[in-house]
Write a protein that holds these residues in place. Structure first.
Motif, PDB file in Angstrom:
ATOM      1  N   THR A 277     -13.341-118.282 -11.300  1.00 12.64           N
ATOM      2  CA  THR A 277     -14.379-118.356 -12.332  1.00 12.64           C
ATOM      3  C   THR A 277     -13.884-119.040 -13.593  1.00 12.64           C
ATOM      4  O   THR A 277     -14.663-119.664 -14.305  1.00 12.64           O
ATOM      5  CB  THR A 277     -14.896-116.956 -12.693  1.00 12.64           C
ATOM      6  OG1 THR A 277     -13.861-116.227 -13.376  1.00 12.64           O
ATOM      7  CG2 THR A 277     -15.329-116.187 -11.457  1.00 12.64           C
TER       8      THR A 277
ATOM      9  N   SER B  28     -30.251-107.792  -8.062  1.00 11.15           N
ATOM     10  CA  SER B  28     -30.652-108.987  -8.797  1.00 11.15           C
ATOM     11  C   SER B  28     -31.776-109.713  -8.077  1.00 11.15           C
ATOM     12  O   SER B  28     -31.992-109.539  -6.871  1.00 11.15           O
ATOM     13  CB  SER B  28     -29.467-109.935  -9.001  1.00 11.15           C
ATOM     14  OG  SER B  28     -29.159-110.652  -7.816  1.00 11.15           O
TER      15      SER B  28
ATOM     16  N   LEU C  27     -24.687-107.791  -6.858  1.00  6.57           N
ATOM     17  CA  LEU C  27     -23.750-107.646  -7.964  1.00  6.57           C
ATOM     18  C   LEU C  27     -22.720-106.578  -7.609  1.00  6.57           C
ATOM     19  O   LEU C  27     -22.835-105.891  -6.606  1.00  6.57           O
ATOM     20  CB  LEU C  27     -24.501-107.271  -9.236  1.00  6.57           C
ATOM     21  CG  LEU C  27     -25.412-108.383  -9.797  1.00  6.57           C
ATOM     22  CD1 LEU C  27     -26.426-107.798 -10.762  1.00  6.57           C
ATOM     23  CD2 LEU C  27     -24.570-109.446 -10.492  1.00  6.57           C
TER      24      LEU C  27
ATOM     25  N   SER D 294     -27.931-109.178 -19.260  1.00  8.55           N
ATOM     26  CA  SER D 294     -27.763-110.493 -18.633  1.00  8.55           C
ATOM     27  C   SER D 294     -28.166-111.583 -19.610  1.00  8.55           C
ATOM     28  O   SER D 294     -28.932-111.351 -20.554  1.00  8.55           O
ATOM     29  CB  SER D 294     -28.615-110.603 -17.355  1.00  8.55           C
ATOM     30  OG  SER D 294     -29.995-110.449 -17.660  1.00  8.55           O
TER      31      SER D 294
ATOM     32  N   ASN E 214     -20.243-109.959 -13.887  1.00  8.57           N
ATOM     33  CA  ASN E 214     -20.392-110.944 -12.817  1.00  8.57           C
ATOM     34  C   ASN E 214     -20.988-112.217 -13.378  1.00  8.57           C
ATOM     35  O   ASN E 214     -21.714-112.192 -14.376  1.00  8.57           O
ATOM     36  CB  ASN E 214     -21.310-110.421 -11.706  1.00  8.57           C
ATOM     37  CG  ASN E 214     -20.777-109.176 -11.051  1.00  8.57           C
ATOM     38  OD1 ASN E 214     -20.983-108.083 -11.560  1.00  8.57           O
ATOM     39  ND2 ASN E 214     -20.080-109.332  -9.940  1.00  8.57           N
TER      40      ASN E 214
ATOM     41  N   SER F  76     -22.923-116.008 -12.161  1.00  7.79           N
ATOM     42  CA  SER F  76     -23.547-116.841 -11.139  1.00  7.79           C
ATOM     43  C   SER F  76     -23.631-118.256 -11.687  1.00  7.79           C
ATOM     44  O   SER F  76     -24.046-118.461 -12.828  1.00  7.79           O
ATOM     45  CB  SER F  76     -24.953-116.335 -10.806  1.00  7.79           C
ATOM     46  OG  SER F  76     -25.642-117.257  -9.981  1.00  7.79           O
TER      47      SER F  76
ATOM     48  N   GLY G 154     -28.420-117.186 -10.077  1.00 10.66           N
ATOM     49  CA  GLY G 154     -28.609-115.857  -9.531  1.00 10.66           C
ATOM     50  C   GLY G 154     -28.633-115.771  -8.023  1.00 10.66           C
ATOM     51  O   GLY G 154     -28.784-114.682  -7.462  1.00 10.66           O
TER      52      GLY G 154
ATOM     53  N   TRP H 241     -23.132-114.420  -6.753  1.00 13.15           N
ATOM     54  CA  TRP H 241     -22.405-113.907  -7.916  1.00 13.15           C
ATOM     55  C   TRP H 241     -20.920-113.769  -7.604  1.00 13.15           C
ATOM     56  O   TRP H 241     -20.546-113.489  -6.474  1.00 13.15           O
ATOM     57  CB  TRP H 241     -22.945-112.541  -8.329  1.00 13.15           C
ATOM     58  CG  TRP H 241     -24.382-112.547  -8.751  1.00 13.15           C
ATOM     59  CD1 TRP H 241     -25.479-112.422  -7.943  1.00 13.15           C
ATOM     60  CD2 TRP H 241     -24.883-112.662 -10.092  1.00 13.15           C
ATOM     61  NE1 TRP H 241     -26.629-112.469  -8.693  1.00 13.15           N
ATOM     62  CE2 TRP H 241     -26.296-112.606 -10.016  1.00 13.15           C
ATOM     63  CE3 TRP H 241     -24.272-112.809 -11.342  1.00 13.15           C
ATOM     64  CZ2 TRP H 241     -27.102-112.693 -11.142  1.00 13.15           C
ATOM     65  CZ3 TRP H 241     -25.069-112.889 -12.461  1.00 13.15           C
ATOM     66  CH2 TRP H 241     -26.477-112.837 -12.366  1.00 13.15           C
TER      67      TRP H 241
END
Length: 373
Positions: free
Chosen positions: A42, A279, A295, A302, A327, A329, A333, A336
């Protein structure tokens, strides 16, 4: 907190409106004190800032990478103008010391609006035009059945606040003068709520706005639905989502990129590690919803990531936070990835490329790694 329902109809939820269950609070504290490194792939991680407070900050209103406001328990409101290096206590004082300011909206370092939650007169709205040196009350609830959860604005003057159902319908109030005064929107334009349906005052994002007149309200309990208005709250439509529904579950937070693109996150706060059906996303303004990726557990806040520096276009990235982690995305969405397992309640991002989060024990943090993407 979490939900804003009345004790006469939902005793467990009403108890939570005064504070998290002890087990959930302990879980949040444990994860906050033992943060994990960023998840590989990430490039993102949270950097904690010292606030000098032990309040739980569910209200979060960052204006830029330098200016941000937070609000929370014990009537606490803090403000920073130097990126979180220093914080000033700008709490209203007076008879507000026992209030929980669950939502805050701000436009610059001088102007902000705060909403407190609770039954009867505990639901209030205050505004400041001098950086929090003074606050003026614009609204105080006088209905025994109302319990206000969230507030949102389209611009500096026009905004909505929403309450749990009163006489079978969600109640909204409207301001056209920046929060100085508020008027009730007619109930005729609001679809009926289901028995046991309510909102969650978990992060100030159960009501969000876009454009000049669109707004959305998220619900939980007996339903996990999203209400949508295109005329600043005069009339509404409502749609089901695939998010889990339960006595302690539903949609807790909505992230909005534009009038058509939204992400909903939530879950069941009594089962904070439950990851399925947490989600959903919509590409048609909330008319239809598609189940999103799972998630890492219940998520209470969010936000869409800031526009990409390379193109200046709105991002498809979304970040979600909750008591068991964060998390992200990168596909709106659909899927994730885990970022962090520390506890947060709220997250918001700014147009100049910063993302802020807030939560229990005075915790506020900035997201590192955005510039690298």
């Amino acid at each position: 907190m979490i939900s804003g329902s009345r004790a006469t109809t939902r005793p467990l939820t009403a108890l939570l409106s005064l504070g998290l269950l002890a087990s959930l609070a302990a879980l949040a504290l444990a994860t906050a004190l033992a943060p994990a490194p960023a998840q590989a792939g990430t490039g993102l991680s949270w950097r904690d800032l010292e606030t000098g407070s032990d309040a739980q900050f569910r209200g979060l209103a960052p204006v830029s990478r330098h200016v941000a406001w937070v609000s929370g328990t014990e009537g606490t409101v803090l403000r920073t103008v130097d990126g979180g290096r220093h914080w000033t206590d700008v709490s209203p004082g007076g008879d507000t010391g026992d209030l929980e300011f669950r939502d805050i909206e701000a436009w610059d370092e001088q102007h902000a609006v705060i909403l407190s939650i609770g039954t009867g007169g505990d639901s209030r709205i205050y505004r400041t035009a001098d950086g929090g040196r003074t606050w003026k009350q614009g609204f105080r609830n006088h209905s025994k059945e109302a319990f206000y959860d969230c507030v949102g604005f389209w611009d500096r003057r026009h905004g909505l606040a929403m309450s749990d159902p009163v006489h079978g319908k969600f109640r909204t109030i409207y301001t056209k003068d920046g929060g100085r005064s508020w008027t009730k929107r007619p109930a005729a334009g609001m679809p009926p709520a289901l028995k046991g349906e309510f909102g969650f005052a978990a992060s100030g994002t159960c009501l969000v706005t876009a454009g000049s007149s669109d707004a959305w309200i998220a619900s939980g309990g007996a339903a996990a639905r999203v209400f949508h208005t295109t005329d600043r709250g005069r009339t509404w439509t409502v749609t089901d989502t695939p998010v889990v529904r339960s006595d302690a579950g539903g949609v807790f937070s909505l992230a909005v990129r534009d009038r058509r693109t939204l992400v909903a996150v939530g879950g069941d706060f009594e089962k904070p590690n439950r990851s399925k059906h947490t989600s959903a996303f919509s590409h048609d303004g909330g008319a239809t919803w598609t189940a999103g990726g799972d998630l890492g557990g219940y998520r209470s806040g969010s936000a869409f990531l800031p526009p990409t520096a390379a193109t200046g276009r709105p991002s498809t990235g979304v970040i979600a936070v909750g008591p068991t982690g964060t998390n992200v995305s990168f596909d709106g969405g659909v899927s994730w990835k885990a970022v962090h397992r520390g506890a947060f309640d709220a997250v918001e991002c700014t147009g100049d490329g910063a993302c802020w989060a807030s939560g229990p024990d005075g915790r506020v943090a900035l997201l590192d790694g955005l510039k690298k993407r």
